[in-house]
Design a protein around this motif. Structure first.
Motif, PDB file in Angstrom:
ATOM      1  N   THR A 224      26.770  58.044  20.434  1.00 55.36           N
ATOM      2  CA  THR A 224      26.026  58.315  21.662  1.00 55.36           C
ATOM      3  C   THR A 224      26.409  57.370  22.785  1.00 55.36           C
ATOM      4  O   THR A 224      25.841  57.431  23.864  1.00 55.36           O
ATOM      5  N   GLU A 225      27.357  56.474  22.502  1.00 59.41           N
ATOM      6  CA  GLU A 225      27.840  55.553  23.516  1.00 59.41           C
ATOM      7  C   GLU A 225      29.300  55.221  23.229  1.00 59.41           C
ATOM      8  O   GLU A 225      29.816  55.537  22.167  1.00 59.41           O
ATOM      9  N   ILE A 226      29.919  54.604  24.222  1.00 56.86           N
ATOM     10  CA  ILE A 226      31.293  54.132  24.069  1.00 56.86           C
ATOM     11  C   ILE A 226      31.317  52.702  24.599  1.00 56.86           C
ATOM     12  O   ILE A 226      30.600  52.381  25.547  1.00 56.86           O
ATOM     13  N   VAL A 227      32.086  51.838  23.946  1.00 56.24           N
ATOM     14  CA  VAL A 227      32.146  50.432  24.342  1.00 56.24           C
ATOM     15  C   VAL A 227      33.579  50.047  24.703  1.00 56.24           C
ATOM     16  O   VAL A 227      34.537  50.733  24.324  1.00 56.24           O
ATOM     17  N   LEU A 228      33.704  48.954  25.426  1.00 53.60           N
ATOM     18  CA  LEU A 228      35.015  48.416  25.775  1.00 53.60           C
ATOM     19  C   LEU A 228      34.888  46.927  26.007  1.00 53.60           C
ATOM     20  O   LEU A 228      33.781  46.391  26.091  1.00 53.60           O
ATOM     21  N   GLN A 229      36.017  46.269  26.101  1.00 55.74           N
ATOM     22  CA  GLN A 229      36.075  44.874  26.523  1.00 55.74           C
ATOM     23  C   GLN A 229      37.057  44.787  27.682  1.00 55.74           C
ATOM     24  O   GLN A 229      38.106  45.438  27.663  1.00 55.74           O
ATOM     25  N   VAL A 230      36.698  43.997  28.685  1.00 56.33           N
ATOM     26  CA  VAL A 230      37.567  43.802  29.838  1.00 56.33           C
ATOM     27  C   VAL A 230      37.642  42.304  30.114  1.00 56.33           C
ATOM     28  O   VAL A 230      36.646  41.589  29.985  1.00 56.33           O
ATOM     29  N   GLU A 231      38.843  41.831  30.429  1.00 60.76           N
ATOM     30  CA  GLU A 231      39.034  40.395  30.665  1.00 60.76           C
ATOM     31  C   GLU A 231      38.357  39.971  31.961  1.00 60.76           C
ATOM     32  O   GLU A 231      38.397  40.683  32.959  1.00 60.76           O
ATOM     33  N   GLU A 232      37.738  38.782  31.925  1.00 58.16           N
ATOM     34  CA  GLU A 232      36.967  38.288  33.073  1.00 58.16           C
ATOM     35  C   GLU A 232      37.813  38.114  34.332  1.00 58.16           C
ATOM     36  O   GLU A 232      37.299  38.176  35.437  1.00 58.16           O
ATOM     37  N   ASP A 233      39.121  37.922  34.168  1.00 55.38           N
ATOM     38  CA  ASP A 233      39.972  37.723  35.348  1.00 55.38           C
ATOM     39  C   ASP A 233      40.538  39.041  35.879  1.00 55.38           C
ATOM     40  O   ASP A 233      41.543  39.056  36.576  1.00 55.38           O
ATOM     41  N   ASN A 234      39.851  40.141  35.572  1.00 51.86           N
ATOM     42  CA  ASN A 234      40.242  41.460  36.064  1.00 51.86           C
ATOM     43  C   ASN A 234      39.057  42.086  36.818  1.00 51.86           C
ATOM     44  O   ASN A 234      38.483  43.079  36.373  1.00 51.86           O
ATOM     45  N   PRO A 235      38.683  41.502  37.977  1.00 52.58           N
ATOM     46  CA  PRO A 235      37.502  42.000  38.696  1.00 52.58           C
ATOM     47  C   PRO A 235      37.646  43.435  39.180  1.00 52.58           C
ATOM     48  O   PRO A 235      36.641  44.149  39.292  1.00 52.58           O
ATOM     49  N   THR A 236      38.856  43.878  39.446  1.00 49.55           N
ATOM     50  CA  THR A 236      39.061  45.263  39.879  1.00 49.55           C
ATOM     51  C   THR A 236      38.627  46.231  38.786  1.00 49.55           C
ATOM     52  O   THR A 236      37.921  47.213  39.047  1.00 49.55           O
ATOM     53  N   ALA A 237      39.022  45.947  37.544  1.00 51.44           N
ATOM     54  CA  ALA A 237      38.635  46.806  36.417  1.00 51.44           C
ATOM     55  C   ALA A 237      37.134  46.733  36.175  1.00 51.44           C
ATOM     56  O   ALA A 237      36.486  47.761  35.916  1.00 51.44           O
ATOM     57  N   ILE A 238      36.558  45.542  36.270  1.00 50.07           N
ATOM     58  CA  ILE A 238      35.120  45.390  36.050  1.00 50.07           C
ATOM     59  C   ILE A 238      34.345  46.243  37.051  1.00 50.07           C
ATOM     60  O   ILE A 238      33.427  46.989  36.680  1.00 50.07           O
ATOM     61  N   GLN A 239      34.729  46.191  38.319  1.00 52.31           N
ATOM     62  CA  GLN A 239      34.063  47.004  39.338  1.00 52.31           C
ATOM     63  C   GLN A 239      34.293  48.496  39.115  1.00 52.31           C
ATOM     64  O   GLN A 239      33.388  49.312  39.325  1.00 52.31           O
ATOM     65  N   PHE A 240      35.490  48.866  38.686  1.00 52.88           N
ATOM     66  CA  PHE A 240      35.802  50.271  38.374  1.00 52.88           C
ATOM     67  C   PHE A 240      34.827  50.794  37.318  1.00 52.88           C
ATOM     68  O   PHE A 240      34.218  51.851  37.486  1.00 52.88           O
ATOM     69  N   TYR A 241      34.657  50.043  36.225  1.00 51.46           N
ATOM     70  CA  TYR A 241      33.769  50.488  35.158  1.00 51.46           C
ATOM     71  C   TYR A 241      32.310  50.510  35.615  1.00 51.46           C
ATOM     72  O   TYR A 241      31.575  51.452  35.295  1.00 51.46           O
TER      73      TYR A 241
END
Length: 164
Positions: free
Chosen positions: A82-99
């Protein structure tokens, strides 16, 4: 043709703890057995990679890949996914904002992760903090697709990325 992006979704033992420990509803009078991995943790859909070549970013390719990844998990038709998870590196603010813009929530930061520096002759391991994020998948919501269920998943991908 040229590959300008890809995504990878798999099942992974991924413990979330706290309020994210289980996204399951307790309304079901007959709970179904949960699929467990080797460590006993719940196997969860895990977005392991989503990558778009630099010149094709901000063109919608990443959003379409993310939609397709989410739809793929729904197509597995496994009730407790019922959910999906991921990990994103802290030094990738563009990806963090995208998600975040796409409905993902921050769960926790893991400062014990590692990555490999490939810039030199030898691989060098270094620590990196990764943020765990989660997105709830509503069974009836297609995450931005056109809602045409008669079209197959692969056909949707082909229509999205390849010139006919």
């Amino acid at each position: 043709g040229e590959i300008i992006g890809y995504s990878e979704v798999s099942e992974k033992n991924f413990g979330l703890g706290g309020k994210f420990a289980s996204a399951d509803s307790n309304d079901d009078p007959k709970p179904k057995p949960k699929k467990k991995g080797r460590s006993g943790e719940k196997l969860r859909p895990y977005l392991g990679n989503l990558s778009v070549t630099e010149y094709a970013r901000r063109s919608g390719v990443g959003s379409r890949l993310l939609d397709a990844s989410e739809e793929c998990v729904r197509d597995w038709n496994i009730p407790d996914h019922t959910e999906i998870v991921l990990q994103v590196e802290e030094d990738n603010p563009t990806a963090i904002q995208f998600y975040k813009r796409r409905g993902w929530e921050f769960v926790f930061a893991d400062p014990t992760c590692r990555r490999y520096d490939t810039s030199g002759f030898f691989l060098k391991e270094s620590r990196i903090t990764k943020y765990a994020m989660i997105k709830r998948l509503d069974a009836g919501v297609n995450g931005g697709s056109d809602g045409d269920d008669s079209e197959s998943f692969m056909q949707k991908i082909k229509n999205s990325f390849f010139v006919q």
